[in-house]
Design a protein around this motif. Structure first.
Motif, short mmCIF file in Angstrom:
data_model
loop_
_atom_site.label_atom_id
_atom_site.label_comp_id
_atom_site.label_asym_id
_atom_site.label_seq_id
_atom_site.Cartn_x
_atom_site.Cartn_y
_atom_site.Cartn_z
N VAL A 32 4.89 -0.85 8.31
CA VAL A 32 4.52 0.43 7.71
C VAL A 32 5.58 1.45 8.05
N ALA A 33 5.97 2.24 7.06
CA ALA A 33 7.00 3.28 7.24
C ALA A 33 6.48 4.61 6.73
N SER A 34 6.83 5.68 7.43
CA SER A 34 6.48 7.03 6.96
C SER A 34 7.37 7.40 5.79
N VAL A 35 6.75 7.72 4.67
CA VAL A 35 7.48 8.09 3.46
C VAL A 35 6.74 9.26 2.82
N PRO A 36 7.40 10.39 2.53
CA PRO A 36 6.73 11.53 1.91
C PRO A 36 6.49 11.29 0.42
N VAL A 37 5.57 10.37 0.12
CA VAL A 37 5.36 9.91 -1.26
C VAL A 37 5.00 11.06 -2.19
N VAL A 38 4.15 11.97 -1.71
CA VAL A 38 3.70 13.08 -2.56
C VAL A 38 4.86 13.97 -2.97
N ASP A 39 5.84 14.12 -2.10
CA ASP A 39 6.94 15.05 -2.37
C ASP A 39 8.09 14.40 -3.15
N LEU A 40 8.14 13.08 -3.13
CA LEU A 40 9.25 12.38 -3.80
C LEU A 40 8.84 11.95 -5.21
N ILE A 42 -3.04 13.84 -7.46
CA ILE A 42 -2.56 13.50 -6.13
C ILE A 42 -1.06 13.22 -6.18
N LEU A 43 -0.62 12.49 -7.22
CA LEU A 43 0.80 12.16 -7.39
C LEU A 43 1.26 12.69 -8.76
N PRO A 44 1.39 14.00 -8.90
CA PRO A 44 1.72 14.57 -10.21
C PRO A 44 3.04 14.06 -10.77
N ASN A 45 3.99 13.71 -9.90
CA ASN A 45 5.27 13.22 -10.38
C ASN A 45 5.20 11.80 -10.95
N TRP A 46 4.05 11.15 -10.75
CA TRP A 46 3.90 9.77 -11.20
C TRP A 46 3.17 9.65 -12.52
N SER A 47 2.57 10.71 -13.00
CA SER A 47 1.75 10.64 -14.22
C SER A 47 2.54 10.05 -15.38
N ALA A 82 8.72 9.14 -8.35
CA ALA A 82 8.38 7.72 -8.36
C ALA A 82 9.61 6.84 -8.15
N ASP A 83 10.75 7.19 -8.74
CA ASP A 83 11.94 6.36 -8.62
C ASP A 83 12.37 6.19 -7.17
N ALA A 84 12.39 7.30 -6.43
CA ALA A 84 12.83 7.23 -5.03
C ALA A 84 11.86 6.41 -4.20
N VAL A 85 10.56 6.59 -4.42
CA VAL A 85 9.57 5.83 -3.65
C VAL A 85 9.66 4.35 -3.97
N LEU A 86 9.79 4.01 -5.25
CA LEU A 86 9.83 2.60 -5.64
C LEU A 86 11.12 1.94 -5.17
N ASP A 87 12.20 2.69 -5.07
CA ASP A 87 13.42 2.15 -4.45
C ASP A 87 13.15 1.76 -3.00
N THR A 88 12.43 2.64 -2.29
CA THR A 88 12.08 2.37 -0.90
C THR A 88 11.16 1.17 -0.79
N ASP A 99 0.86 -1.19 0.00
CA ASP A 99 0.00 0.00 0.00
C ASP A 99 0.89 1.23 0.00
N ILE A 100 0.89 1.95 -1.12
CA ILE A 100 1.65 3.20 -1.23
C ILE A 100 0.68 4.34 -1.04
N GLY A 101 0.72 4.99 0.12
CA GLY A 101 -0.17 6.10 0.41
C GLY A 101 0.50 7.43 0.15
N ARG A 102 -0.16 8.50 0.54
CA ARG A 102 0.42 9.83 0.35
C ARG A 102 1.61 10.07 1.26
N THR A 103 1.58 9.43 2.44
CA THR A 103 2.64 9.69 3.42
C THR A 103 3.23 8.41 4.01
N HIS A 104 2.92 7.26 3.41
CA HIS A 104 3.41 6.01 3.99
C HIS A 104 3.56 4.93 2.93
N VAL A 105 4.32 3.92 3.28
CA VAL A 105 4.38 2.67 2.51
C VAL A 105 4.19 1.53 3.50
N ARG A 106 3.21 0.69 3.22
CA ARG A 106 2.92 -0.47 4.07
C ARG A 106 3.09 -1.73 3.23
#
Length: 394
Positions: free
Chosen positions: A110-118, A172-177, A120-126, A88-95
């Motif tokens: 579950v970990a706090s991750v600033p998904v909206v601000d990062l 919601i995730l403009p960097n992911w479009s 896609a590459d950085a989030v998917l690495d995490t 589950d990749i949320g706006r502020t977490h990855v579970r």
């Protein structure tokens, strides 16, 4: 994936039994007869063979989804059969959750991750690192994984089972479009991955293990910072042509209203979404930093917060009236952070719904809070991975 050593050798009726147990979880021999269409004698013989091969064992009476005691006559797949991973990749977490094919969650983090601000590459690495870490923690490797499903808080095209669903234009995730996160995760993990909208997965989990159990036609709402929705008809998700079915948050209440992030005006999300409620409460309670704090204040009796939550419920109920008239569902399940306000939200929603839908459509309708809380989306990802063996076959 699909290349586990035992899999090619399990063919014909035994393979049907394995797939039935993967889908249903622990089951009796009588249930396996019904699920597979095989005779009782055939089922008993092949179950004995699978037990001898170490793929099937008598069911453990505790710890599965749903929890609760199980009769000793049930059988289930063993860890030898593999595991699935839900993300589950949320706006502020990855579970991340790892479950065995007996439907028991054996690891979750579950970990706090600033998904909206990062990006896609950085989030998917995490995400990839977190999947590997959780597999390691439960004593599994990627070789044991027979299915991975990830949820995102944005519509995904091709989500009806394609392994390469694309994130549609996302506000919601403009960097992911335009990204293809399934392919990106496959590259990082060396395993096929399916990606779906998080509300779809929440709906699947609540229908299978939560407040939607027993319903034939469920509308699921995820009321959080934004408003998402999904439809489950006879156990199957209705995704629509482009994967956007259920996007109730972008139904327009006022064609001349404020501009929404989706490009339309006066959308429901502008009145009832968590972001809108936080903006509205700033004057009365500027100390409330997030939606969780606002909901807690409402539950604790803060009048301004209670009014905002009630007004949100009323607005959602008005929009639901049209949906109920069209689909005639038997249950509406309310999930998401705002949904934890319980009757403060649901009671005005019911009243507005009763006024905006035809009486015959409301008579057989239950409006209930979700029962899986913040785990709904990751459990839905687990459910999807368990339910789609053919899509992961190598």
């Amino acid at each position: 994936m699909g290349n586990r050593p035992w899999l090619p050798a399990v063919t014909g009726p035994p393979r049907r039994l394995v797939q039935a147990l993967r889908l249903a979880g622990p089951a009796t021999r009588a249930q396996l007869v019904e699920l597979t269409g095989l005779s009782r004698a055939t089922v008993s013989g092949y179950v004995a063979e699978l037990v001898e091969r170490g793929l099937v064992t008598p069911a453990d009476p505790s710890g599965h989804l749903p929890t609760g005691g199980r009769p000793a006559s049930l059988v289930q797949l063993t860890r030898v059969a593999g595991v699935v991973v839900g993300i589950d990749i949320g706006r502020t977490h990855v579970r991340v959750a790892v479950a065995d094919l007996a439907h028991e969650v054996i690891g979750e983090h579950v970990a706090s991750v600033p998904v909206v601000d990062l990006g896609a590459d950085a989030v998917l690495d995490t995400v990839a690192a977190q999947v590997r870490a959780e597999l390691d923690r439960v004593g599994a490797t990627t070789d044991d994984v027979v299915g991975i499903v990830a949820g995102l808080p944005t519509p995904v095209s091709g989500a009806a089972g394609a392994l390469d669903g694309t994130v549609v234009k996302s506000n919601i995730l403009p960097n992911w479009s335009g990204t293809v996160p399934a392919a990106e995760l496959r590259e990082r993990l060396g395993l096929p991955v399916m990606v779906d909208n998080d509300a779809n997965l929440g709906a699947l989990a609540e229908s299978r293990w939560g407040a939607g159990v027993g319903s034939r036609s469920t509308v699921y709402l995820k009321l959080a910072t934004g408003i998402g929705g999904a439809l489950v008809l006879d156990g199957a998700l209705l995704r629509g042509v482009s994967g956007t079915a259920g996007e109730i948050g972008h139904v327009s209440l006022d064609p001349d209203g404020d501009l929404c992030r989706c490009g339309n005006r006066g959308c429901l999300e502008l009145k009832a979404g968590g972001g809108a409620l936080l903006r509205a409460v700033r004057t009365a309670a500027p100390h409330l930093a997030d939606l969780r704090a606002l909901v807690d204040a409402a539950v604790d009796g803060d009048q301004a917060c209670r009014r905002l939550v009630a007004d949100a419920g009323t607005s959602v109920g008005v929009v639901l009236g049209g949906l109920v008239n069209t689909l005639n569902p038997d249950r509406i399940v309310i999930g998401g952070e705002l949904g934890t306000a319980g009757d403060l939200l649901v009671d005005p929603m019911r009243r507005a719904l009763a006024q905006s839908a035809i009486p015959s459509a409301v008579e057989g309708l239950d409006v209930v809070p979700g029962s899986l809380g913040g785990r709904a989306e990751v459990l839905g990802a687990v459910a999807a991975a368990l339910s789609e063996p053919d899509r992961f076959a190598g």
